[in-house]
Design an enzyme around this catalytic site. Structure first.
Site, PDB file in Angstrom:
ATOM      1  N   THR A  13      49.295  91.129 120.938  1.00 25.41           N
ATOM      2  CA  THR A  13      50.488  90.423 120.455  1.00 25.41           C
ATOM      3  C   THR A  13      51.198  91.179 119.335  1.00 25.41           C
ATOM      4  O   THR A  13      51.936  90.591 118.572  1.00 25.41           O
ATOM      5  CB  THR A  13      50.103  89.020 119.943  1.00 25.41           C
ATOM      6  OG1 THR A  13      49.093  89.187 118.941  1.00 25.41           O
ATOM      7  CG2 THR A  13      49.562  88.144 121.043  1.00 25.41           C
ATOM      8  N   SER A 249      48.366  87.253 107.271  1.00 28.81           N
ATOM      9  CA  SER A 249      48.611  87.135 108.703  1.00 28.81           C
ATOM     10  C   SER A 249      49.769  87.998 109.141  1.00 28.81           C
ATOM     11  O   SER A 249      50.733  88.205 108.405  1.00 28.81           O
ATOM     12  CB  SER A 249      48.851  85.669 109.056  1.00 28.81           C
ATOM     13  OG  SER A 249      50.140  85.493 109.585  1.00 28.81           O
ATOM     14  N   LYS A 250      49.627  88.500 110.360  1.00 31.21           N
ATOM     15  CA  LYS A 250      50.700  89.354 110.846  1.00 31.21           C
ATOM     16  C   LYS A 250      51.960  88.536 111.075  1.00 31.21           C
ATOM     17  O   LYS A 250      53.054  89.059 111.047  1.00 31.21           O
ATOM     18  CB  LYS A 250      50.279  90.110 112.089  1.00 31.21           C
ATOM     19  CG  LYS A 250      49.993  89.260 113.291  1.00 31.21           C
ATOM     20  CD  LYS A 250      49.670  90.158 114.483  1.00 31.21           C
ATOM     21  CE  LYS A 250      48.902  89.367 115.522  1.00 31.21           C
ATOM     22  NZ  LYS A 250      48.436  90.185 116.619  1.00 31.21           N
ATOM     23  N   ARG A 251      51.768  87.229 111.283  1.00 25.02           N
ATOM     24  CA  ARG A 251      52.966  86.402 111.480  1.00 25.02           C
ATOM     25  C   ARG A 251      53.820  86.360 110.221  1.00 25.02           C
ATOM     26  O   ARG A 251      55.012  86.145 110.278  1.00 25.02           O
ATOM     27  CB  ARG A 251      52.581  84.981 111.883  1.00 25.02           C
ATOM     28  CG  ARG A 251      52.038  84.986 113.294  1.00 25.02           C
ATOM     29  CD  ARG A 251      51.779  83.602 113.826  1.00 25.02           C
ATOM     30  NE  ARG A 251      50.921  83.740 114.987  1.00 25.02           N
ATOM     31  CZ  ARG A 251      50.502  82.760 115.743  1.00 25.02           C
ATOM     32  NH1 ARG A 251      50.858  81.541 115.464  1.00 25.02           N
ATOM     33  NH2 ARG A 251      49.728  82.985 116.760  1.00 25.02           N
TER      34      ARG A 251
END
Ligand code: GLU
Length: 479
Positions: A13, A249-251
């Site tokens: 993702t 978080s990569k988000r």
């Protein structure tokens, strides 16, 4: 005891973020310390979240960081395929088996009916409407081409318990677990199903993954039990936080391994630091090579509490790795960053690297440390005024012509000869050597603090440029 087999099962993702890499690292370390196998499995059944190119990023990151797998899509192995989208027929077969065993059932409910099950807040809990359809009806509806999903049949009552090696006894009431979808209407499995089938078929003995799966694990255990399979050992890892409130978080756009490499962190230091995010080694040693990590790793050292990602500490560790490098190693690794300095190509690169090496923790700081060499222009003469060094502009005016003569007469232009010559000159002039070195540094750099002392800088600049700068400074002083 079976051979230990662990796996890293990322979903493609996007970038491999720090949390993902930590999961991979712990799986790798544990299998290697036990002489076992480490497997890479790509979990790409959620097509909506798929990001092009991210599988390659996973391969590259793992190779680059040294967290190498024994089996995986691009290296093969006896338990493949290692990409979930290539295992569709396996999931179909096992889903049918689970239906026969009573652990799952076909569900034909339309999206409209599912909609009616939602409460005011939009939460849905499936009501087992299709649980008791007859075999004949199921066959007829499938033959008619009606869309369906396969749902897990979670007992209405009772409690699922297991022992997590980090979090201890975990119990979840079945009434709190929904009859989740195992096979979607397009025939693809959900993570909730595929992870169980794959971990079993791939012979995974220890499941090491993020804490977000801690409370879903009882529903996975129901499936292991229904098939009559041995449950794996579970090790859920504490979250990694960027501060007390926020998860890393990569988000949220938090940095990935690749970002840190691009910022010039020593790769081994990144891996070393990541190892410490949730695991405490015995004793106080923190700097450890991958081999040392393998030797020292232990599941008992994994803590329950969230780990805080402290970039300053990682930078410090990177600096420790820089210190331990030979000049050759430093050159090889730092070269791309040296190129970004204004001084690159103008002076001897080994000398540039030598003054940078003791002064940087990450390679991207190199330019900052040596750019001053190329930034010489009119400066404030008050820099010569320094009581502590017993220096003044007046003194500079008097001694710089003598410095010029001395340096002009120097045959072999190198740091130690320059230093001896200036020390000798200061003795002849009966001034402190610190005062003279201070004056020379200001005169040839126009700055009060630089990486490298006066003679190191003069050595790099070379004779012509050093003398030119002394002339320039004398002009300034005599204006
Ligand atoms: N694909 C899952 C994830 O990326 C893996 C979870 C697991 O390790 O079981 O979060």
């Amino acid at each position: 005891m079976d051979k230990v087999r662990t796996r890293f099962a990322p979903s493609p993702t996007g970038y491999l973020h720090i949390g993902g890499l930590r999961t991979a690292l712990y799986g790798f370390l544990y299998s290697k310390m036990k002489g076992g196998d480490f497997i890479l499995r790509i979990e790409d059944t959620d097509t909506a979240r798929y990001v092009d190119g991210s599988v390659q990023i996973i391969y590259d990151t793992m190779r680059d960081s040294g967290i190498m797998y024994d089996e995986g899509p691009d290296v093969g192995g006896n338990y493949g395929p290692y990409v979930q989208s290539e295992r569709k027929s396996i999931y179909t077969e096992y889903a049918k088996k689970l239906v026969e065993l009573g652990g799952a059932y076909y569900c034909f409910c339309t999206p409209e009916r599912i909609e009616t099950l939602k409460d005011d807040a939009g939460n849905m809990r499936y009501d087992k409407h299709c649980l008791n359809l007859s075999k004949e009806e199921i066959e007829r509806r499938i033959a008619n081409g009606e869309p369906y999903v396969i749902r897990q049949n979670v007992p209405a009552e009772g409690t699922g318990s297991y022992n997590d090696l980090v979090y201890g006894e975990i119990s979840v009431d079945y009434k709190d677990i929904e009859d989740g979808i195992l096979i979607k209407s397009d025939g693809m499995p959900t993570y909730n199903f595929a992870n169980v089938i794959d971990d079993h078929l791939m012979g995974i003995t220890h499941v090491i993954r993020g804490i977000e799966y801690l409370s879903s694990t009882p529903k996975y255990n129901l499936m292991y039990d229904a098939y009559g399979w041995e449950r794996p050992v579970y090790i859920h890892l504490p979250p990694i936080m960027k501060d007390a409130q926020h998860k890393l978080s990569k988000r949220n756009g938090d940095a990935s391994y690749e970002d840190f490499v691009n910022k010039g962190y020593v790769k081994e230091a990144i891996v070393n630091y990541i190892a410490l995010l949730g695991w405490s080694p015995k004793g106080n040693v923190e700097k450890m090579s991958l081999q040392e990590l393998i030797e020292n790793f232990s599941l008992e050292g994994i803590g329950k509490s969230p780990a805080i990602f402290d970039e300053t500490k990682m930078k410090w560790l990177s600096g420790e790795y820089v210190k331990a490098m030979t000049s050759e190693e430093f050159k090889a690794r730092a070269y791309e960053f040296l190129k970004k300095s204004k001084a690159y190509g103008k002076y001897d690169e080994d000398k540039l690297l030598a003054i940078a090496k003791g002064r940087v923790q990450i390679f991207s700081e190199i330019a900052d440390k040596i750019d001053f060499l190329e930034e010489f222009s009119e400066y404030d003469l008050s820099l010569f005024e320094n009581q502590k060094q017993k220096s003044s502009a007046q003194l500079a005016k008097e001694v710089l012509p003598k410095v010029k003569d001395t340096l002009n007469a120097l045959n072999d232009w190198n740091n130690s000869n320059l230093f001896s010559a200036l020390v000798e000159l200061s003795a002849n002039l009966e001034i402190k050597k610190q005062a003279l070195l201070w004056i020379v540094r200001i005169a040839i750099t126009g700055k009060e603090s630089t990486a490298g002392g006066a003679t190191e800088v003069a050595d790099i600049l070379g004779k012509d440029e050093t003398l030119r700068r002394i002339d320039f400074s004398l002009d300034l002083l005599n204006k």
